[in-house]
Design a protein around this motif. Sequence first.
Motif, PDB file in Angstrom:
ATOM      1  N   HIS A  44     -12.544 -25.716  -7.336  1.00  0.00           N
ATOM      2  CA  HIS A  44     -12.584 -24.799  -6.199  1.00  0.00           C
ATOM      3  C   HIS A  44     -11.617 -23.660  -6.531  1.00  0.00           C
ATOM      4  CE1 HIS A  44     -12.620 -24.174  -1.717  1.00  0.00           C
ATOM      5  NE2 HIS A  44     -11.498 -23.561  -2.020  1.00  0.00           N
ATOM      6  N   CYS A  45     -12.065 -22.434  -6.353  1.00  0.00           N
ATOM      7  CA  CYS A  45     -11.180 -21.290  -6.630  1.00  0.00           C
ATOM      8  C   CYS A  45     -11.089 -20.391  -5.406  1.00  0.00           C
ATOM      9  CB  CYS A  45     -11.707 -20.490  -7.816  1.00  0.00           C
ATOM     10  SG  CYS A  45     -10.745 -19.008  -8.152  1.00  0.00           S
ATOM     11  N   THR A  46      -9.882 -19.997  -5.062  1.00  0.00           N
ATOM     12  CA  THR A  46      -9.664 -19.045  -3.966  1.00  0.00           C
ATOM     13  C   THR A  46      -8.986 -17.804  -4.528  1.00  0.00           C
ATOM     14  OG1 THR A  46      -9.325 -20.867  -2.416  1.00  0.00           O
ATOM     15  CG2 THR A  46      -8.597 -18.680  -1.695  1.00  0.00           C
ATOM     16  N   ILE A  47      -9.646 -16.668  -4.402  1.00  0.00           N
ATOM     17  CA  ILE A  47      -9.050 -15.385  -4.814  1.00  0.00           C
ATOM     18  C   ILE A  47      -8.569 -14.680  -3.551  1.00  0.00           C
ATOM     19  CG2 ILE A  47      -9.563 -13.061  -5.706  1.00  0.00           C
ATOM     20  CD1 ILE A  47      -9.899 -14.590  -8.114  1.00  0.00           C
ATOM     21  N   THR A  48      -7.338 -14.220  -3.579  1.00  0.00           N
ATOM     22  CA  THR A  48      -6.770 -13.530  -2.424  1.00  0.00           C
ATOM     23  C   THR A  48      -6.502 -12.066  -2.760  1.00  0.00           C
ATOM     24  OG1 THR A  48      -5.738 -15.574  -1.680  1.00  0.00           O
ATOM     25  CG2 THR A  48      -4.864 -13.528  -0.753  1.00  0.00           C
ATOM     26  N   MET A  49      -7.042 -11.181  -1.909  1.00  0.00           N
ATOM     27  CA  MET A  49      -6.735  -9.759  -2.015  1.00  0.00           C
ATOM     28  C   MET A  49      -5.881  -9.394  -0.816  1.00  0.00           C
ATOM     29  SD  MET A  49      -9.229  -6.488  -2.570  1.00  0.00           S
ATOM     30  CE  MET A  49     -10.109  -6.571  -1.013  1.00  0.00           C
ATOM     31  N   ASP A  50      -4.830  -8.632  -1.051  1.00  0.00           N
ATOM     32  CA  ASP A  50      -3.925  -8.280   0.038  1.00  0.00           C
ATOM     33  C   ASP A  50      -3.552  -6.810  -0.091  1.00  0.00           C
ATOM     34  OD1 ASP A  50      -2.403  -8.659   2.270  1.00  0.00           O
ATOM     35  OD2 ASP A  50      -0.967 -10.030   1.338  1.00  0.00           O
ATOM     36  N   GLU A  51      -3.072  -6.254   1.023  1.00  0.00           N
ATOM     37  CA  GLU A  51      -2.605  -4.885   0.971  1.00  0.00           C
ATOM     38  C   GLU A  51      -1.134  -4.916   0.574  1.00  0.00           C
ATOM     39  OE1 GLU A  51      -4.256  -2.856   4.242  1.00  0.00           O
ATOM     40  OE2 GLU A  51      -3.794  -0.897   3.391  1.00  0.00           O
ATOM     41  N   VAL A  52      -0.825  -4.325  -0.562  1.00  0.00           N
ATOM     42  CA  VAL A  52       0.540  -4.357  -1.066  1.00  0.00           C
ATOM     43  C   VAL A  52       1.147  -2.975  -0.829  1.00  0.00           C
ATOM     44  CG1 VAL A  52       1.969  -4.684  -3.135  1.00  0.00           C
ATOM     45  CG2 VAL A  52      -0.110  -6.056  -2.827  1.00  0.00           C
ATOM     46  N   GLU A  53       2.346  -2.971  -0.238  1.00  0.00           N
ATOM     47  CA  GLU A  53       2.952  -1.701   0.142  1.00  0.00           C
ATOM     48  C   GLU A  53       3.029  -0.749  -1.048  1.00  0.00           C
ATOM     49  OE1 GLU A  53       6.412  -2.310   2.597  1.00  0.00           O
ATOM     50  OE2 GLU A  53       6.836  -0.150   2.499  1.00  0.00           O
ATOM     51  N   MET A 105       0.747   0.245  -2.944  1.00  0.00           N
ATOM     52  CA  MET A 105      -0.235   0.018  -4.015  1.00  0.00           C
ATOM     53  C   MET A 105      -1.653  -0.188  -3.491  1.00  0.00           C
ATOM     54  SD  MET A 105       1.611  -2.186  -6.997  1.00  0.00           S
ATOM     55  CE  MET A 105       2.217  -3.581  -6.122  1.00  0.00           C
ATOM     56  N   GLY A 106      -1.822  -0.162  -2.179  1.00  0.00           N
ATOM     57  CA  GLY A 106      -3.160  -0.377  -1.624  1.00  0.00           C
ATOM     58  C   GLY A 106      -3.605  -1.823  -1.777  1.00  0.00           C
ATOM     59  N   HIS A 107      -4.916  -2.035  -1.808  1.00  0.00           N
ATOM     60  CA  HIS A 107      -5.441  -3.399  -1.938  1.00  0.00           C
ATOM     61  C   HIS A 107      -5.281  -3.884  -3.376  1.00  0.00           C
ATOM     62  CE1 HIS A 107      -7.502  -2.600   1.947  1.00  0.00           C
ATOM     63  NE2 HIS A 107      -7.273  -3.889   2.093  1.00  0.00           N
ATOM     64  N   ARG A 108      -4.721  -5.074  -3.509  1.00  0.00           N
ATOM     65  CA  ARG A 108      -4.546  -5.673  -4.827  1.00  0.00           C
ATOM     66  C   ARG A 108      -4.966  -7.137  -4.777  1.00  0.00           C
ATOM     67  NH1 ARG A 108      -1.120  -2.435  -8.245  1.00  0.00           N
ATOM     68  NH2 ARG A 108      -1.472  -4.036  -9.816  1.00  0.00           N
ATOM     69  N   ILE A 109      -5.515  -7.606  -5.880  1.00  0.00           N
ATOM     70  CA  ILE A 109      -5.795  -9.037  -6.015  1.00  0.00           C
ATOM     71  C   ILE A 109      -4.468  -9.685  -6.396  1.00  0.00           C
ATOM     72  CG2 ILE A 109      -7.005 -10.753  -7.409  1.00  0.00           C
ATOM     73  CD1 ILE A 109      -9.321  -8.538  -7.445  1.00  0.00           C
ATOM     74  N   VAL A 110      -3.958 -10.523  -5.490  1.00  0.00           N
ATOM     75  CA  VAL A 110      -2.600 -11.034  -5.686  1.00  0.00           C
ATOM     76  C   VAL A 110      -2.559 -12.447  -6.263  1.00  0.00           C
ATOM     77  CG1 VAL A 110      -1.516  -9.514  -3.997  1.00  0.00           C
ATOM     78  CG2 VAL A 110      -2.421 -11.721  -3.252  1.00  0.00           C
ATOM     79  N   SER A 111      -3.628 -13.228  -6.017  1.00  0.00           N
ATOM     80  CA  SER A 111      -3.570 -14.586  -6.561  1.00  0.00           C
ATOM     81  C   SER A 111      -4.950 -15.196  -6.750  1.00  0.00           C
ATOM     82  CB  SER A 111      -2.745 -15.499  -5.650  1.00  0.00           C
ATOM     83  OG  SER A 111      -3.419 -15.701  -4.434  1.00  0.00           O
ATOM     84  N   SER A 112      -4.984 -16.163  -7.669  1.00  0.00           N
ATOM     85  CA  SER A 112      -6.162 -16.996  -7.849  1.00  0.00           C
ATOM     86  C   SER A 112      -5.672 -18.434  -7.882  1.00  0.00           C
ATOM     87  CB  SER A 112      -6.879 -16.645  -9.152  1.00  0.00           C
ATOM     88  OG  SER A 112      -8.035 -17.456  -9.278  1.00  0.00           O
ATOM     89  N   ALA A 113      -6.131 -19.232  -6.930  1.00  0.00           N
ATOM     90  CA  ALA A 113      -5.691 -20.633  -6.840  1.00  0.00           C
ATOM     91  C   ALA A 113      -6.857 -21.541  -7.194  1.00  0.00           C
ATOM     92  CB  ALA A 113      -5.196 -20.937  -5.432  1.00  0.00           C
ATOM     93  N   ARG A 170     -11.424 -15.266  -0.780  1.00  0.00           N
ATOM     94  CA  ARG A 170     -12.821 -15.503  -1.123  1.00  0.00           C
ATOM     95  C   ARG A 170     -12.882 -16.728  -2.039  1.00  0.00           C
ATOM     96  NH1 ARG A 170     -13.314 -12.939   2.752  1.00  0.00           N
ATOM     97  NH2 ARG A 170     -14.368 -10.945   3.036  1.00  0.00           N
ATOM     98  N   ILE A 171     -13.820 -17.624  -1.744  1.00  0.00           N
ATOM     99  CA  ILE A 171     -13.804 -18.913  -2.435  1.00  0.00           C
ATOM    100  C   ILE A 171     -15.124 -19.232  -3.135  1.00  0.00           C
ATOM    101  CG2 ILE A 171     -12.122 -19.866  -0.812  1.00  0.00           C
ATOM    102  CD1 ILE A 171     -14.506 -21.564   0.299  1.00  0.00           C
TER     103      ILE A 171
END
Lengths: 150, 142
Positions: free
Chosen positions: A83-92, A94-102, B4-5
């Motif tokens: 199972h993979c969860t990719i998280t995109m967040d708004e980084v001050e 820098m705009g939207h950034r992909i911050v993690s993949s779990a 997103r998963i």
Amino acid sequence: MPRIVREATVAWEGTVSRGSGVVRASSSGAFDLPVTIASRIADPEGKTSPEELLAAAHATCFVTSLGGELAKAGTPPERLDVHCTITMDEVEGMGHRIVSSAISARGSAAGADAASFAQAAEAADAGCPFSALIKASATVAIDAKLEGGT
Amino acid sequence: MADRIANVSWSGSLIEGSGTIERVGSGAFGPLEVSWAARAEDSDGRTSPEELIAAAHATCFSMALSHGLAQAGMPADRLESSATVTFVPGTGITKIALSVRGSVPGMDEAAFGAAAQAAKENCPVSKALAAVPEITLDASLS
């Protein structure tokens, strides 16, 4: 070494807020999917997004690497679930950034034990090209556990 | 914040085994079969991590370019983009080639090229994949 080439195409009409696109897996023809910016940022409403496609890419890349590492150790898996969860967040600033993949991996492999499974997961992370790339810009977390191990 | 998963299962070894992208959070696709042979040789109708990366990058780039053009007061009628990912087993992903043909009323080639370049640099997937050794762009008006 052979070069492997895979291509996808997108047709987009209109502006980001009101427009929409279709993304097509043009190498394989395996999918043809609508995308919009609203469904990327807010509720997906049944539509995929770049981040969901990356989650599918990372999970697939990792699961093949893990299957390979377990087989190399003489304990090919009966079944792996990743199972993979990719998280995109708004980084001050820098705009939207992909911050993690779990990544969370569960599996059964005759002859493997908790330690050898964990070792294979570590090697799979090192060997998966997507993990290698995204680590330069985001956090990658791996949680791997053997189920019903011997 | 947007999560997103995706869920993927696999059985057997790398070469002889096979897997399935069971489902994704949005429900937009799956189940999709995957295998090493389809990834490394002929795709045979099956997707692969590299094709999914290409799909993610082409989509992200298209959205960023559409947004940039609209902000500049030059909204696009239509953008046709593609991303081609090159993977060398044992080495990794060595190259992504982005290409776009745009229909943008009132815009000239130079301005379109600059907007496409900005989209390539700034879209979140480009930022996430900045470690790819070579990312190229071919942009022109259609």
